[in-house]
Write a protein that holds these residues in place. Structure first.
Motif, PDB file in Angstrom:
ATOM      1  N   LEU A 174       0.829  -1.197   0.000  1.00  0.00           N
ATOM      2  CA  LEU A 174       0.000   0.000   0.000  1.00  0.00           C
ATOM      3  C   LEU A 174       0.867   1.252   0.000  1.00  0.00           C
ATOM      4  O   LEU A 174       1.964   1.249   0.560  1.00  0.00           O
ATOM      5  N   PRO A 175       0.385   2.332  -0.636  1.00  0.00           N
ATOM      6  CA  PRO A 175       1.132   3.593  -0.566  1.00  0.00           C
ATOM      7  C   PRO A 175       1.271   4.051   0.879  1.00  0.00           C
ATOM      8  O   PRO A 175       0.457   3.693   1.746  1.00  0.00           O
ATOM      9  N   GLU A 176       2.297   4.838   1.140  1.00  0.00           N
ATOM     10  CA  GLU A 176       2.462   5.390   2.472  1.00  0.00           C
ATOM     11  C   GLU A 176       1.289   6.336   2.785  1.00  0.00           C
ATOM     12  O   GLU A 176       0.701   6.920   1.872  1.00  0.00           O
ATOM     13  N   PRO A 177       0.942   6.494   4.071  1.00  0.00           N
ATOM     14  CA  PRO A 177      -0.230   7.307   4.440  1.00  0.00           C
ATOM     15  C   PRO A 177      -0.308   8.677   3.771  1.00  0.00           C
ATOM     16  O   PRO A 177      -1.400   9.065   3.345  1.00  0.00           O
ATOM     17  N   PRO A 178       0.796   9.423   3.615  1.00  0.00           N
ATOM     18  CA  PRO A 178       0.655  10.743   2.974  1.00  0.00           C
ATOM     19  C   PRO A 178       0.145  10.676   1.535  1.00  0.00           C
ATOM     20  O   PRO A 178      -0.499  11.606   1.056  1.00  0.00           O
ATOM     21  N   ASP A 179       0.461   9.562   0.833  1.00  0.00           N
ATOM     22  CA  ASP A 179       0.053   9.430  -0.564  1.00  0.00           C
ATOM     23  C   ASP A 179      -1.244   8.645  -0.732  1.00  0.00           C
ATOM     24  O   ASP A 179      -1.837   8.647  -1.815  1.00  0.00           O
ATOM     25  N   ARG A 180      -1.683   7.987   0.315  1.00  0.00           N
ATOM     26  CA  ARG A 180      -2.776   7.033   0.165  1.00  0.00           C
ATOM     27  C   ARG A 180      -4.080   7.702  -0.238  1.00  0.00           C
ATOM     28  O   ARG A 180      -4.808   7.200  -1.096  1.00  0.00           O
ATOM     29  N   GLN A 181      -4.391   8.852   0.376  1.00  0.00           N
ATOM     30  CA  GLN A 181      -5.666   9.488   0.098  1.00  0.00           C
ATOM     31  C   GLN A 181      -5.733   9.978  -1.348  1.00  0.00           C
ATOM     32  O   GLN A 181      -6.757   9.831  -2.022  1.00  0.00           O
ATOM     33  N   ALA A 182      -4.622  10.546  -1.833  1.00  0.00           N
ATOM     34  CA  ALA A 182      -4.606  10.993  -3.223  1.00  0.00           C
ATOM     35  C   ALA A 182      -4.751   9.814  -4.181  1.00  0.00           C
ATOM     36  O   ALA A 182      -5.452   9.899  -5.193  1.00  0.00           O
ATOM     37  N   ARG A 183      -4.078   8.711  -3.860  1.00  0.00           N
ATOM     38  CA  ARG A 183      -4.178   7.525  -4.709  1.00  0.00           C
ATOM     39  C   ARG A 183      -5.569   6.906  -4.617  1.00  0.00           C
ATOM     40  O   ARG A 183      -6.075   6.367  -5.602  1.00  0.00           O
ATOM     41  N   LEU A 184      -6.186   6.989  -3.432  1.00  0.00           N
ATOM     42  CA  LEU A 184      -7.543   6.462  -3.277  1.00  0.00           C
ATOM     43  C   LEU A 184      -8.505   7.216  -4.187  1.00  0.00           C
ATOM     44  O   LEU A 184      -9.408   6.627  -4.786  1.00  0.00           O
ATOM     45  N   ALA A 185      -8.316   8.524  -4.305  1.00  0.00           N
ATOM     46  CA  ALA A 185      -9.172   9.314  -5.190  1.00  0.00           C
ATOM     47  C   ALA A 185      -9.076   8.813  -6.623  1.00  0.00           C
ATOM     48  O   ALA A 185     -10.083   8.759  -7.344  1.00  0.00           O
ATOM     49  N   ALA A 186      -7.872   8.421  -7.062  1.00  0.00           N
ATOM     50  CA  ALA A 186      -7.699   7.895  -8.417  1.00  0.00           C
ATOM     51  C   ALA A 186      -8.413   6.557  -8.584  1.00  0.00           C
ATOM     52  O   ALA A 186      -9.029   6.289  -9.623  1.00  0.00           O
ATOM     53  N   VAL A 187      -8.340   5.709  -7.558  1.00  0.00           N
ATOM     54  CA  VAL A 187      -9.028   4.416  -7.603  1.00  0.00           C
ATOM     55  C   VAL A 187     -10.531   4.627  -7.739  1.00  0.00           C
ATOM     56  O   VAL A 187     -11.198   4.013  -8.588  1.00  0.00           O
ATOM     57  N   LEU A 188     -11.088   5.499  -6.907  1.00  0.00           N
ATOM     58  CA  LEU A 188     -12.532   5.744  -6.945  1.00  0.00           C
ATOM     59  C   LEU A 188     -12.947   6.351  -8.280  1.00  0.00           C
ATOM     60  O   LEU A 188     -14.024   6.032  -8.812  1.00  0.00           O
ATOM     61  N   HIS A 189     -12.093   7.213  -8.833  1.00  0.00           N
ATOM     62  CA  HIS A 189     -12.418   7.828 -10.112  1.00  0.00           C
ATOM     63  C   HIS A 189     -12.477   6.786 -11.221  1.00  0.00           C
ATOM     64  O   HIS A 189     -13.375   6.832 -12.085  1.00  0.00           O
ATOM     65  N   VAL A 190     -11.550   5.844 -11.219  1.00  0.00           N
ATOM     66  CA  VAL A 190     -11.559   4.785 -12.223  1.00  0.00           C
ATOM     67  C   VAL A 190     -12.822   3.936 -12.095  1.00  0.00           C
ATOM     68  O   VAL A 190     -13.489   3.626 -13.098  1.00  0.00           O
ATOM     69  N   LEU A 191     -13.191   3.568 -10.871  1.00  0.00           N
ATOM     70  CA  LEU A 191     -14.414   2.784 -10.674  1.00  0.00           C
ATOM     71  C   LEU A 191     -15.638   3.573 -11.121  1.00  0.00           C
ATOM     72  O   LEU A 191     -16.573   3.020 -11.716  1.00  0.00           O
ATOM     73  N   TYR A 192     -15.648   4.869 -10.847  1.00  0.00           N
ATOM     74  CA  TYR A 192     -16.751   5.733 -11.262  1.00  0.00           C
ATOM     75  C   TYR A 192     -16.851   5.773 -12.784  1.00  0.00           C
ATOM     76  O   TYR A 192     -17.959   5.703 -13.349  1.00  0.00           O
ATOM     77  N   LEU A 193     -15.720   5.881 -13.480  1.00  0.00           N
ATOM     78  CA  LEU A 193     -15.732   5.925 -14.933  1.00  0.00           C
ATOM     79  C   LEU A 193     -16.201   4.597 -15.534  1.00  0.00           C
ATOM     80  O   LEU A 193     -16.903   4.583 -16.553  1.00  0.00           O
ATOM     81  N   ILE A 194     -15.808   3.486 -14.920  1.00  0.00           N
ATOM     82  CA  ILE A 194     -16.275   2.184 -15.395  1.00  0.00           C
ATOM     83  C   ILE A 194     -17.794   2.117 -15.294  1.00  0.00           C
ATOM     84  O   ILE A 194     -18.491   1.699 -16.227  1.00  0.00           O
ATOM     85  N   PHE A 195     -18.333   2.557 -14.149  1.00  0.00           N
ATOM     86  CA  PHE A 195     -19.784   2.530 -13.969  1.00  0.00           C
ATOM     87  C   PHE A 195     -20.478   3.482 -14.938  1.00  0.00           C
ATOM     88  O   PHE A 195     -21.507   3.142 -15.534  1.00  0.00           O
TER      89      PHE A 195
END
Length: 415
Positions: A173-194
């Protein structure tokens, strides 16, 4: 999906097995190839021989064997094995027992999602790799969903895997400082798929059921892995509340039926209840983000017994908050329509000035479609016909195009 229990089980197990191999070998691309071959073997054997006692262990063993074969086939096998031996113990070269507890499954599945949505990847590549590695879809299935040749999609996935390999990222997993920004990218990809599944950008079908179902499944997995994240819950709620209307969105011939004219008795009441509970709980916990706000709008539409009972003032307020939060021209467009529903079409047309000046909407059919709808509300049929036709010329979705042209033709007959 219920009619294909083996396929459903394999789709569920694939990211877990891939996570195990990628974590132990440190080679995502080769691990993904090995898992795909293990899945292919399972689809051939399990329907004939029956499910093994430990399906996950069976897949892991087969994938491990194939992983070893792939590694040995490369010219640099000995060097890699010697370097790996100096870095780690023998556990990388020994497959786990079939009944070994899946202790790391939770982290592995989450790491896979983060890895597939790495910021060095383009959005199309991230979507394709997520559907392949985490969703378990075959390359041919992904290619069909996005209406591109299988060879093109295979190249896109191959390049994505190579880019991840070249990045040298460890499987963690990304380190905590980067995790939230990376989580936003994950959610965006799932949103685009839907989003692509809900209203396909190309082709003869309004909706791509496979993409909608896969996006919801992956969002559920994200919510299982991160149950306390309010935006993860908000995204799942948004998908459920939107997809709940699927059965009523098209007529007998696949024609588009707008929200105001849908038979609401055909909406999925269980999905609406689940989505409403999710977004209500998420907004109580906070912080409130874009997916929760969009889910709240969807809930207001779904909870109204008919179109006339829709709480448009509340929807307008939510869109105002969402626009300030995101600066999205599409949100501004939706807010203009909500403004028309609350304050009249003239006010809505005035509110379109902002999104009309935004270059991000250049070439989009949505602006003309909104203008047409508001001009129709205002009784200006000529302007409505002009904009309906302009929108139809710009959309690449056949159902949307036919709907827009039908609206224009109907208004011409009424003149």
């Amino acid at each position: 999906m219920a009619d294909h229990p083996v396929e459903d089980l394999l789709r569920e197990l694939a990211p877990r097995v891939l996570g195990v191999l990628a974590r132990r070998f440190g080679d995502f691309a080769t691990a993904e190839d090995a898992v795909q071959e293990a899945l292919l073997a399972a689809t051939r054997q399990w329907p004939v021989e029956g499910l093994p006692e430990h399906p996950r262990g069976w897949l892991t063993r087969v994938a491990y064997r194939r992983m070893v074969e792939l590694v040995r086939a490369e010219a640099a096998r000995r060097d890699r094995e010697e370097r790996a031996a100096r870095r780690t113990g023998d556990d990388r070269r020994t497959a786990p027992a079939a009944d070994e507890p899946p202790a790391a499954d939770r982290d592995d599945a989450l790491v896979l999602l983060f890895l597939c949505c790495h910021p060095t990847l383009t959005t199309p590549s991230a979507i394709a790799l997520t559907l392949r590695a985490v969703g378990g879809l075959r390359t041919a299935e992904i290619a069909r969903a996005f209406l591109v040749p299988e060879a093109t999609m295979a190249q896109r996935i191959s390049r994505a895997k190579q880019r991840i390999k070249d990045s040298g990222l460890p499987f963690r997993l990304p380190e905590p400082p980067d995790r939230q920004a990376r989580l936003a990218a994950v959610l965006h990809v799932l949103y685009l798929i839907f989003t692509e599944g809900h209203t396909a950008s190309l082709g003869d079908d309004l909706r791509r059921v496979d993409l909608c179902e896969e996006a919801i499944r992956l969002a559920r997995e994200m919510h299982r892995l991160l149950p306390d994240d309010s935006e993860v819950a908000g995204l799942l709620a948004l998908m459920l509340l939107t997809d709940a209307r699927a059965a009523a969105r098209t007529g007998p011939s696949g024609e588009l039926i707008p929200l105001a004219e849908q038979d609401r008795s055909r909406w999925d009441a269980a999905a609406i209840a689940e989505g409403t509970t999710l977004v209500t709980d998420a907004m109580r916990r906070g912080p409130v983000g874009p997916y929760q706000l969009q889910a709240a709008v969807a809930a207001l539409h779904d909870e109204a017994p008919d179109a006339a009972a829709t709480d448009w003032p509340q929807i307008l307020a939510l869109y105002g908050v969402l626009e300030r939060l995101t600066g999205s021209p599409v949100v501004a467009l939706n807010r203009a329509v909500a403004t028309a529903m609350v304050h009249g079409p003239a006010a809505g047309l005035d509110a379109l000035a902002g999104p009309a000046a935004d270059s991000r909407l250049a070439g989009s059919h949505r602006l003309d479609a909104a203008r047409a709808h508001l001009h129709e509300m205002a009784g200006d049929r000529d302007a409505a016909v002009t904009h309906y036709r302009a929108a139809a010329a710009r959309t690449t979705s056949r159902p949307e195009q036919e709907y827009l042209l039908t609206r224009a033709a109907r208004l011409r007959r009424l003149r």
